[in-house]
Scaffold this active site. Structure first.
Site, PDB file in Angstrom:
ATOM      1  N   LEU A 563       1.057  -1.134   0.150  1.00 27.47           N
ATOM      2  CA  LEU A 563       0.096  -0.364   0.264  1.00 27.47           C
ATOM      3  C   LEU A 563       0.546   1.786   0.240  1.00 27.47           C
ATOM      4  CD1 LEU A 563      -2.393  -1.274   2.510  1.00 27.47           C
ATOM      5  CD2 LEU A 563      -3.347  -1.202  -0.083  1.00 27.47           C
ATOM      6  N   GLY A 564       1.848   1.067   0.573  1.00 28.34           N
ATOM      7  CA  GLY A 564       2.846   2.664   0.618  1.00 28.34           C
ATOM      8  C   GLY A 564       3.549   1.818   1.328  1.00 28.34           C
ATOM      9  N   GLY A 566       7.953   3.944   2.901  1.00 24.95           N
ATOM     10  CA  GLY A 566       9.094   4.944   3.210  1.00 24.95           C
ATOM     11  C   GLY A 566      10.401   4.378   3.222  1.00 24.95           C
ATOM     12  N   GLN A 567      11.144   5.275   4.438  1.00 30.65           N
ATOM     13  CA  GLN A 567      12.703   5.514   3.845  1.00 30.65           C
ATOM     14  C   GLN A 567      13.184   3.784   4.672  1.00 30.65           C
ATOM     15  OE1 GLN A 567      15.334   6.810   2.153  1.00 30.65           O
ATOM     16  NE2 GLN A 567      16.726   5.216   3.397  1.00 30.65           N
ATOM     17  N   PHE A 568      12.083   3.542   5.822  1.00 30.62           N
ATOM     18  CA  PHE A 568      12.311   2.779   6.856  1.00 30.62           C
ATOM     19  C   PHE A 568      11.711   1.355   6.909  1.00 30.62           C
ATOM     20  CE2 PHE A 568      15.432   5.715   7.922  1.00 30.62           C
ATOM     21  CZ  PHE A 568      16.977   5.477   8.409  1.00 30.62           C
ATOM     22  N   GLY A 569      10.381   1.188   6.583  1.00 36.27           N
ATOM     23  CA  GLY A 569       9.566   0.706   6.523  1.00 36.27           C
ATOM     24  C   GLY A 569       8.228   0.805   5.421  1.00 36.27           C
ATOM     25  N   VAL A 571       4.538  -0.630   4.289  1.00 38.26           N
ATOM     26  CA  VAL A 571       2.890  -0.953   4.271  1.00 38.26           C
ATOM     27  C   VAL A 571       2.291  -2.167   3.892  1.00 38.26           C
ATOM     28  CG1 VAL A 571       0.054   0.062   5.050  1.00 38.26           C
ATOM     29  CG2 VAL A 571       2.244   0.924   5.458  1.00 38.26           C
ATOM     30  N   ASP A 706      -1.657  15.669  10.822  1.00 38.92           N
ATOM     31  CA  ASP A 706      -2.002  15.259   9.597  1.00 38.92           C
ATOM     32  C   ASP A 706      -3.554  14.978   9.053  1.00 38.92           C
ATOM     33  OD1 ASP A 706      -0.692  14.359   6.444  1.00 38.92           O
ATOM     34  OD2 ASP A 706       0.183  13.359   6.899  1.00 38.92           O
TER      35      ASP A 706
END
Length: 851
Positions: A563-564, A566-569, A571, A706
């Site tokens: 689903l998505g 980031g730099q360290f993980g 989803v 957010d």
């Protein structure tokens, strides 16, 4: 007005459509695709006709079966008419089960598609043709690349004579662009010294390819995947450098521009065109310097004489890829021809999308100017036509009025020139006067906020000398407090308690360790990017008393899609086997009717930093204690071994932004045409739920930082749960702005004090809630402040700071009752103390549900 004429129509928006989230069932299983829209080349019996080819359904004899044994040379097909152009991303197939009496299924199939039912194209499958292994299990096949079509044919394939049966579901979403084909020069090969060779061809183009020109098809420029800042880095696996871009070299085409033609399904009123361009200027790549677009009202017509021209503002400081929005002035056309002019050695595009109105409004024709006073018949001019020329003459001599008319016109023009000069001079003087306080801000400034005791001394570093006239002045707006808590450290999601609601000693006790700037840059979106007001945790110190959820067996999580990240993980969307039994009665799980339970799994990568690891564990500790019907709930964790995982609820209808953007307001037309729709009551119900969830967070002194429709998840019953996945997904990367390489911020949703002062409170969440309401009542059809660039949005917050009455607010949505827009405006009050609380917002919104 002059301000808007000078706007740079440039946005860091994402693609018009995102394949990772455009995965909605199109109606085979639930019957929205009617029987007459499903046809086949043949059928064995009446009870195995094409109308029975519906996934997970057992009507008739349980599936579609072509007549006789299928031979290896046969081309029997099952055809579906989707009723409109559709962005198709997934195909699901099953065999014939027939309540355990059938055993026929297709092991392989080919996929053909068509826009008009006449010209058929074959889908290029890069990963094989496997369909099913048995008659019961459904196989979900992602289409890489996705296709745009109205008609779809599945052609079962066999290597030996056999009986074949098939059930089907198609997944995707409507293709609102209406683009049916584009033509362009062939992409070229880039061979820079010291770098890998980049093949910038349109590798998925499905039209004709002749004499180095592509025509009559669609390809990578409409596949929903935008290229990254570095054009050599790709989003796909096992592909070559430069795969995500189509690029051309200046001078190789015999002109200084690239000409592209676009053909649409019908005549449309075009408002804008968005072109995602690479801008790695230090490698000789820039966005186009200008573009000229001509229009055809019909395919057989000639190009109209007056094109729309647009000149871009080139950026030699920020090498990021970006969308450039070209206004098209609501011109009517069924085809466009655009010439993109080079600004450097190379020009590269990864996506092109169009915004238009379905209802065609006739183009305004310049009226014929008549005399302001009546003329006698004898003085009217007579027209003499010779060939194609028309000349005017008079039967009577000039009566002396012409010199007077000319004199009046000259006088009026001179007066207008004087007025325009005075307006420009006044604006120049005002800007000069504004520079004085800004010079003070460059040194040391004392800013008084709403609280009389809240005084912050702001020290900004000296501004380096300007190197060119193209440098942007907006960096001076970022006046950061020495105790500034960089929002990138929270990356969205729930943050530390509101510092305005605790004593200085309490706030000091609950302060969070500050991360190094390099970690801040890396931590974005998912996987421990939230900063909480809790003591630092490590793996060793995390005990069962720290979290109130159970350890789930890792092997029972079955990966479905990403689903998505980031730099360290990352989803992931997963199936959790046996989760209802594991959690027991009362678990917050939807009714799956015996189907596997879908969950969202946040997973920390093995190479994550210690700070990221600690953040991840802090997030688990806090999430395990949140319990509200409108807050996404942590179900279980996997922390006994690496990689660390947390398992949260997953909502069937995805996020609210995607849900609303694909719907229209409920009306007779939407009912008649089976268009997905929502009512005003639905929108109000959503608003009340979001205010209720935020009221719960505010009661715990938590700040979300957010809040937006992209972070509100929705189930099939329109129940909303607030989450924090937005920043991690490429779909919403354009909603975030990187500040001087330090932080990634959702500036279009942020209060002025959050952008300028780094001050995040429940009151700044209230501001974001007002923007979220605005999104809901515009059905998420456009981004907030869509006519402003990111830099102009920031400059607008400076107007809130100066409070001289020149700040720009969001317009009132057409669907919004006046009382609700007044509530939004209160959320955007300049003074923090005058904004409503979430408790007040909840109480104010509840009565509106009966509208």
């Amino acid at each position: 007005m002059l301000f808007y004429l000078l706007l740079v129509f440039q946005a860091n928006a994402n693609a018009q459509i995102d394949p990772a989230h455009c995965r909605y069932p199109l109606g085979m299983e639930d019957g929205r695709i009617q029987d007459h829209a499903i046809t086949a080349s043949s059928q064995w019996y009446e009870t195995t006709g094409p109308q029975y080819a519906r996934l997970n359904r057992e009507e008739g004899d349980g599936a579609w079966c072509p007549a006789g044994l299928l031979q290896p040379s046969d081309t029997q097909y099952l055809q579906v008419d989707l009723g409109q152009l559709t962005f198709l991303t997934v195909v699901g197939t099953q065999g014939r089960y027939a309540r355990n009496s059938g055993k026929e299924f297709a092991r392989m199939y080919r996929l053909n598609y068509s826009h008009d039912g006449q010209l058929w194209r074959s889908w290029k499958n890069r990963l094989g043709n496997k369909a099913n292994d048995n008659a019961y299990v459904s196989v979900i096949k992602d289409l890489h690349p996705p296709i745009i079509s109205r008609y779809v044919r599945l052609i079962p394939v066999t290597k030996m004579p056999t009986t074949v049966c098939m059930r089907l579901e198609l997944y995707g979403c409507p293709w609102h662009d209406g683009l049916t084909s584009y033509s362009s020069p062939e992409g070229q090969l880039m061979m820079p010294p010291g770098y890998p060779i980049a093949s910038l061809n349109d590798s998925t183009y499905d039209g004709a390819h002749e004499r180095r020109k592509l025509s009559g098809g669609l390809g990578q420029l409409t596949d929903g995947v935008i290229g990254q800042d570095d054009f050599l880095v790709t989003r796909q696996y096992h592909v070559w450098p430069g795969y995500d871009y189509v690029g051309w070299r200046n001078g190789s085409l015999g002109s200084g521009y690239v000409e592209m033609e676009f053909v649409f399904d019908k005549q449309r009123n075009f408002t804008s065109m968005k072109v995602h361009s690479n801008n790695m200027f230090y490698r000789g790549v820039k966005i186009f310097s200008s573009v000229s677009c001509s229009f055809k009202p019909r395919l057989i017509a000639t190009w109209e004489a007056e094109p729309v021209e647009f000149r871009t503002v080139l950026d030699d400081r920020n090498p990021s890829a970006r969308y450039v929005t070209v206004p098209l002035g609501r011109r009517n056309a069924k085809a466009l021809r655009c010439r993109f002019h080079f600004a450097d050695v190379w020009m590269m595009f990864s996506e092109i999308s169009f915004q238009s109105a379905d209802t065609v409004i006739p183009t305004q024709i310049t009226p014929v100017v008549t005399s302001p006073w009546p003329m006698e018949e004898s003085s009217m001019p007579t027209t003499h036509k010779t060939g194609n020329l028309s000349t005017l003459s008079k039967d009577q001599p000039d009566d002396g009025n012409t010199p007077i008319l000319i004199g009046c016109l000259v006088t009026i023009i001179l007066l207008l020139v004087v007025i325009i000069f005075l307006i420009l001079w006044c604006q120049y003087v005002c800007k000069v006067l504004e520079k004085a306080p800004r010079r003070i801000l460059e040194e040391e400034v004392t800013v008084r906020l709403s609280s009389s005791s809240d005084t912050i001394i702001l020290q900004t570093p000296p501004v380096p000398p300007r190197v060119s006239q193209m440098d942007h002045p907006y960096e001076r707006v970022f006046l950061l407090d020495p105790q500034y808590q960089d929002p990138a450290a929270c990356g969205g999601g729930y943050a530390e308690p509101d510092v305005t609601q605790c004593t200085p000693h309490q706030c000091f006790q609950s302060s969070v360790p500050h991360y190094a700037e390099t970690d801040i840059v890396s931590l974005q979106g998912v996987t421990g990017s939230n900063m909480y007001a809790v003591p630092a945790l490590t793996v060793d110190s995390l005990t069962r008393k720290d979290i109130s959820v159970a350890e789930f067996p890792r092997h029972r999580l079955l990966f479905r899609e990403k689903l998505g990240e980031g730099q360290f993980g990352e989803v992931h969307l997963c199936e959790a086997e046996g989760l209802p039994e594991f959690l027991g009665e009362g678990a917050p799980l939807p009714d799956r009717d015996g189907r596997p339970v879908l969950v969202a799994v946040k997973q920390l990568r093995a190479d994550a930093t210690n700070n990221a690891r600690n953040d991840f564990l802090k997030e688990i500790k806090i999430m395990s204690r949140l319990n509200d019907p409108n807050i996404i709930q942590l179900l279980c964790v996997c922390v006994s071994s690496d990689p660390l995982c947390m398992v949260t609820e997953y909502m069937d209808n995805g996020d609210l932004n995607m849900f609303l953007s694909q719907r229209e307001m409920e009306s007779t037309l939407t009912h008649a045409n089976n268009i997905p729709a929502v009512s005003l009551s639905d929108l109000l119900h959503m608003s009340v739920q979001i205010s209720s969830g935020m009221r719960y967070l505010a009661s715990l002194n938590f700040v979300h930082r957010d809040l937006a429709t992209r972070n509100c998840l929705l189930d099939r019953r329109l129940t909303i749960k607030i989450a924090d996945f937005g920043m991690s997904r490429n779909l919403y990367s354009s909603d975030y702005y990187r500040i001087q390489g330090r932080a990634v911020l959702p500036i279009r949703w942020m209060a002025w004090e959050s952008i300028l002062l780094g001050k995040f409170t429940t009151a700044s969440d209230v501001w974001a809630f007002g923007v979220t309401l605005w999104e809901i009542f515009t059905l998420c059809k456009e981004q907030p402040y869509s006519l402003l660039s990111d830099e102009q949005v920031i400059e607008n917050t400076g107007e809130f700071f100066r409070n001289q009455g020149r700040q720009i607010f969001l317009f009132a949505p057409l669907l919004c009752p006046p009382s609700l827009f007044e509530l939004m405006m209160r959320c955007w009050d300049r003074d923090i103390a005058d904004r409503p609380t979430f408790e007040g917002l909840y109480q104010a919104l509840r009565p509106h549900r009966s509208i």
